[in-house]
Design an enzyme around this catalytic site. Sequence first.
Site, PDB file in Angstrom:
ATOM      1  N   GLU A 199       0.927  -1.145   0.061  1.00  0.00           N
ATOM      2  CA  GLU A 199      -0.090   0.180   0.087  1.00  0.00           C
ATOM      3  C   GLU A 199       0.977   1.179   0.036  1.00  0.00           C
ATOM      4  O   GLU A 199       1.873   1.451   0.407  1.00  0.00           O
ATOM      5  CB  GLU A 199      -0.924   0.063   1.135  1.00  0.00           C
ATOM      6  N   ILE A 200       0.412   2.114  -0.649  1.00  0.00           N
ATOM      7  CA  ILE A 200       1.241   3.558  -1.021  1.00  0.00           C
ATOM      8  C   ILE A 200       1.048   4.416   0.165  1.00  0.00           C
ATOM      9  O   ILE A 200       1.777   5.243   0.589  1.00  0.00           O
ATOM     10  CB  ILE A 200       1.323   3.933  -2.200  1.00  0.00           C
ATOM     11  N   ASN A 210       5.722   1.418  -3.348  1.00  0.00           N
ATOM     12  CA  ASN A 210       5.059   2.069  -4.515  1.00  0.00           C
ATOM     13  C   ASN A 210       5.514   0.924  -5.682  1.00  0.00           C
ATOM     14  O   ASN A 210       6.592   0.793  -6.206  1.00  0.00           O
ATOM     15  CB  ASN A 210       5.825   3.373  -5.174  1.00  0.00           C
ATOM     16  N   THR A 211       4.449  -0.057  -5.789  1.00  0.00           N
ATOM     17  CA  THR A 211       4.822  -1.194  -6.632  1.00  0.00           C
ATOM     18  C   THR A 211       5.019  -0.817  -8.076  1.00  0.00           C
ATOM     19  O   THR A 211       5.626  -1.284  -8.711  1.00  0.00           O
ATOM     20  CB  THR A 211       3.768  -2.042  -6.504  1.00  0.00           C
ATOM     21  N   ASP A 234      -7.571   2.459  -7.928  1.00  0.00           N
ATOM     22  CA  ASP A 234      -7.810   3.693  -8.539  1.00  0.00           C
ATOM     23  C   ASP A 234      -8.071   3.989 -10.013  1.00  0.00           C
ATOM     24  O   ASP A 234      -7.381   3.724 -10.608  1.00  0.00           O
ATOM     25  CB  ASP A 234      -6.528   4.680  -8.143  1.00  0.00           C
TER      26      ASP A 234
END
Lengths: 577, 293
Positions: B128-129, B163-164, B186
Amino acid sequence: MALPYHVLKVCDGIVFAARGSNIHSFDSNFEPISVWKYPVKQQETNAEKAEIETPAPTVEAAEESPVPEGPPAKKRKVEDGEVVAVTEESKEETTEGQTETKTEGGLTQHQKEVNRRSRRQKQKQKTEGGWAKNNKAALEKPFVQGLYLTTDSRHLVAITGSDKTIWVFEHDGAGNLKQLSQRAMPKRPCALALTPDNKTILSADKFGDVFSLPLLFTPSEPTASAAAAAAAVATTTTISEVATPEPIPSTPATPAVPTPPPTTDVAKVQSLSVKPQANELTVHTLRNLKALENQKRCLERQKAAKLAAALQASQFEHTLQLGHVSMLTSVAVVVHPAYPGRTYIITADRDEHIRVSRGIPQAHVIEGFLLGHDEFVSRVCIPEKRGDVLISGGGDDDLFVWDWVSSKLLGKAPVLAEVRKALAPEEAEKVTKVAVTKIFDVQQGEKTHIFVICERIPLLLIYTLTSDNTFQHTQTLSLLGTPLDVEYLKADSKLIVSIDPNTSSETQEEEANNGGVSSILALSFNESVSSGWKVAPTGGLKVTEAAEDDSTTLTPQDLQKLLYTTESLRKTNKDDE
Amino acid sequence: MSEPKNKRQKREDYRAALRANGVTELPRKKFYRQRAHANPFSDHSLIYPPTPEQMDWASLYPHYAVEEPTEQKTERTESEETLGQELSAPAIRKLTKNVEVADIGCGFGGLLIALAPVLPETLVLGLEIRVSVTQFVEDRIKALRVQNEEQKLYRNIAVLRANTMKFMPNFFTKGQLNKIFICFPDPHFKARKHKQRIVSTTLNSEYAYVLRPGGIIYTITDVPDLHEWMVGHFNTHPAFERVSEEEQEADPLVEIMRNETEEGKKVTRHNGQKHVALFRRLEDPQWPEEVSA
């Protein structure tokens, strides 16, 4: 201000050197052969000036005054702004229309509108106007960012900065260039590579994508569907600007760029913008619902704007091959000696990654990553005779040496430590980090010499890679000024280094005696007599400030900004959330 | 102006208090709210290992760490001392098994918690960012582990801020993963933001890199156009094929994905649609030279 020759490319006995936005060619004794000049219209139109200088140009005015005569780079920027402005305008108008009935007390609708508009103008001024002002000179004359040569030496490819353009030249073998094509990419290319068959250019851009485009290209005639697509665009001014062929005085052979043929991009935009992406079931609040309605209402206009953008972006064939979510800094197409039939694409980015992908047509297959850098990677070098080894450098204190096909780190060699060793103590103290700007290989017998230059460091670092993969520093040469590029003249066994004359340590007396400031130095190698490389007593190229016809209006600060871009890749932004 | 400050203060106090008590009760979401979007292109101040080998997995999955890493150190001979120092400096404990399931954009962690008992032998990682949201999931997992200590539950799930889009290969080696979940990403409605979408031609190549052949990508969204976008991009990518409807519905994880993610529950409340699509990672094609030979 003397403009340096900031990019070099050697082709047999010919030296191509980019100076500002022009490309000069010399023979091996630095006798000038020819100059290709960046096509720029000299006079600025009033509209253009107004665009730059007046603090708050109204959107309407900008819309109505087409800028047909400005330099291409500037024009493109303005157009972008306009397109955006137009859509925003329309959006706002619709929202205003809707909320009007609801306005209660306080400001009248008109006042509100005025307020909003002035706010927007201020923003525009701050972003676009300010940017344009700061980079005015850069926009007028985009600097050459890189020169690339096909393996058969018949074509030279150049990229220029702010206008995002890839230029292809035909080289007659004697130093004369004939411009074949210019193609403005959707995003700014950072580095190029050519496939071994010399048919395809790979362009790595600032947004992390690698596009392939054919080396030779003939713009096709506008087709019926292109015309139809063009007709669909509402604002005719935009269209005429898109289609305006750029004047290219020096090269009549260059084909004008007519209305581009439609490509998949255009089709994509058309299909994408037909309907809104959300629907009544996916938005959960009243405000979002309202936003959705508005979105639907102004879709038509948006569509028009997008179409225009897509048309502009897709004047020629270019295919997305692979991509990082990070600015790319270097790209290479290589064949590993153990697998002669396989080509690989190697890309390096600002987020410390070096990626090894398969070559076209299987560029979607990632073979591996070379991980270990702690800072940005700015250059990768695969020595010509040692295709199994990759040397990478960037913002780290060391160079990394890789067995790239098996993603293995072979070793590291210090850069920062060597730099500090070679500088005077008081200078060395100031240097706490380095940014490698070029890694260049020269093969001599069994040994591979690797030359490394770092930004704003007046040194040339020389390393040696032996056949048993030991990689070590062998020599450091002090230069007269900060080196910008380095190349090798094979025929004369001479290494040439371009330096920034503005940083030269030559005294005025020396300058007068030598007939100018040194701009390109020649280095020769003499293994038997002394140890290694040294600056040749004669040779090289001098420049004088006054004599140049293309002297620049750039301020020293602007010039610095254009020449020294690598250190700015370092991450400093540590804010969060 | 003072109100948001108070809110922030309250949040911080709450989280600090929770952690001080050793996180035994489930955290409350209202103290972990954060703006729903993060710019994946900005640098942030992310923490990520330079290489997957240097990733400290043991701190995330302490119950799966290999015991006694100190023994190895003492085994080293004197002659290797210099080398040994370098190697032992990071002192990274290995895990008995590798992470094989990743939930990209895990949000508040609903799926992770539902998967934990269903895949008891597999390590599942949520990525998760957003900082606050990651902290919430972290605290939630901690509390669940404490509350279910006897049953030894929830030891196989963990969460990580990452941040994948940029740093996936820093965490996972080639072919390490077996399943990737992309749930209610998103949608980035605006066309100019499409580059920020988590599914794209170029990112799919990275998913193919970390997935082993035969591995599955699970996608679900309530936005029909995003669904079409994802299906379109995976279908045209040569490394993936869509999993048939039958097989999709037979997969028990699909049902969990539909109903257990936080976003999925919300969509149910609003009577929204849920679009599911699964894609299988295919074997890499042969090199062109090998085909012609």
